[in-house]
Write an enzyme that holds these catalytic residues in place. Structure first.
Site: not given
Ligand code: UDX
Length: 434
Positions: A30, A264, A331
């Site tokens: 990362d 998603c 989210r």
């Protein structure tokens, strides 16, 4: 087998840890130094049940390593999974700049054959674009493949889903790539007995879009039915049960409520509409899926306003901030719709969530957060349920009623039985039930 996974977000970290657990040697990469530093200290940058133990066990077993260097990741393994973020752009299309960047860096550093596998949810034809990018930056003549391997993990059950998948889908262009991916997944396929599907890259990419959008559609469908149930005096839970017993329909994803959220479904439905549009198809059905989802929240807000009449200074206890139980992820959570609306209406808010409160505090530091549900409900004029946490399901309803100033429960997740709630003396409103 050696495997590199680029991106230690939700999908990348869970995938990397699970590959290590089945015996592979995994390098997680990362470019966010703070994330890699956390992981090296055995602190998880995301919450997922069982992840901490899985990472600790495999780091100790020397099968799981972390680095910020994509060059090191490129040297480490022949198979490189790309699980970087694909955040939505302003018109809903997925932003692929991170995917491109990884493709380019790998191409510039590889010295022998590499297989790049997209695991992030990407629009159809990303595989082809990735191939073009690599061809552009690669040192002459080196052989490589790209493949697609869409992810179907659910937050909260991601590790279980990784070891017991319903299917593994791969999209490839060469027998060499298929063989390598078969080797990667062999331990999981053997253990779980799941289907291993090999198709072309565009089909694999579309399988992911079509699956997630179908599930979102199922939720919006039952939510639309719940609205008709309210008008007809029917009970959506009974209707859904009756529908779900038809094996062609199935019981899952037929829970009516304040709609779907998460990282998603909202993003993927948006991206599928956008890419269909680009290809020349106007996917009206999915636009309606989005509209119904948003409308559920607005409908619930109207019910709250109708019940409280004057909102100013009324105390509302909100139970559940995460987009679903088992995660601290906010989210597209319904709470992010209701909290600002209720603040604007000048209601007094008290909030409870077993794990998502800390994340919520970063956005709303001045609100009142409670560790205990009954403390949260104390002297409230209304309890509003937004996430069906087990702690909410297991509530002692008599104690709840006693704690509240006025026993009004607005249930956005249909947790309780309306008849029982009325018998106990609550004013109870839920979604699609009389
Ligand atoms: C989803 C997909 O299930 C997974 O395959 C994909 O890889 C990522 O997206 P996730 O977002 O973790 O997973 O959660 P999921 O359990 O699917 O729930 C999504 C949302 O739908 C939640 O907000 C949930 O509350 C809502 N939902 C789900 C309903 O409103 N009703 C239902 O019947 C089911």
């Amino acid at each position: 087998m050696k495997i590199t996974v680029v991106g230690t977000g939700y999908v990348g970290l869970v995938t990397g840890a699970c590959f290590a657990e089945v015996g592979h040697d995994v390098m997680c990469v990362d470019n966010d130094e703070s994330k890699i530093a956390m992981l090296r200290r055995m602190e998880m940058p995301i919450y997922e049940i069982g992840l901490q133990e899985l990472v600790e066990r495999n780091v100790a077993g020397k099968r799981l390593h972390f680095t910020t260097s994509i060059e090191e990741g490129t040297d480490f393994a022949e198979v490189i999974f790309i699980a970087v973020g694909t955040p939505p752009g302003y018109r809903g299309e997925a932003n692929l700049s991170y995917v491109e960047q990884v493709g380019r860096t790998v191409a510039e550093h590889m010295t022998s054959y590499r297989l790049l596998v997209e695991k992030s949810t990407v629009p159809v034809n990303t595989g082809m674009q990735l191939k073009r990018t690599i061809t552009k930056y690669i040192e002459g003549g080196l052989d490589f493949d790209v493949a697609s391997n869409p992810e179907f993990l659910r937050e909260g059950t991601a590790i279980e889903d990784a070891f017991q998948p319903d299917r593994i889908v791969i999209g490839v262009e060469s027998e060499r790539a298929a063989k390598l991916l078969r080797e990667v997944y062999d331990p999981i396929v053997k253990k779980s007995g799941c289907e291993f599907l090999v198709m072309n890259i565009a089909s694999a990419e579309l399988t992911k879009h079509a699956s997630n959008s179908f599930l979102a559609m199922k939720i919006s469908y039952i939510n639309a039915v719940s609205r008709v149930c309210e008008l007809a005096g029917a009970d959506v839970e009974q209707v859904a049960h009756g529908m779900g017993l038809d094996s062609r329909i199935g019981q899952k994803f037929l829970n009516a409520g304040v709609g779907y959220g998460g990282s998603c479904f909202p993003k993927d439905v948006d991206a599928f509409i956008h890419l269909s549009d680009q290809l020349g198809y106007d996917f009206q059905l999915l636009k309606e899926v989005q509209r119904i989802n948003q409308n559920q929240r607005e409908h619930m807000l109207q019910k709250i306003k109708h019940e409280l009449w004057v909102m100013q200074d009324k105390t509302i206890a909100i139970l559940g901030l995460a987009f679903k139980p088992g995660t601290d992820d906010l989210r597209q959570a319904p709470s992010l719709y209701f909290v600002p609306q209720l603040i604007e209406a000048r209601a007094k808010l008290k909030l409870w969530d077993p794990i998502a409160s800390d994340n919520f505090k970063k956005l709303y530091p001045d609100l009142t957060y409670c560790d205990d549900i009954l403390d949260c409900a104390k002297d409230a004029d209304m309890v509003l349920i937004l996430t069906e946490w087990p702690e909410v399901r297991d509530l002692d309803l008599k104690k709840l009623k006693k704690a509240m100033a006025v026993p009004v429960v607005m249930d956005g997740r249909n947790v309780f039985d309306p008849a029982e709630m009325h018998r106990l003396g609550f004013i109870y409103h839920s979604m699609g039930r009389p």
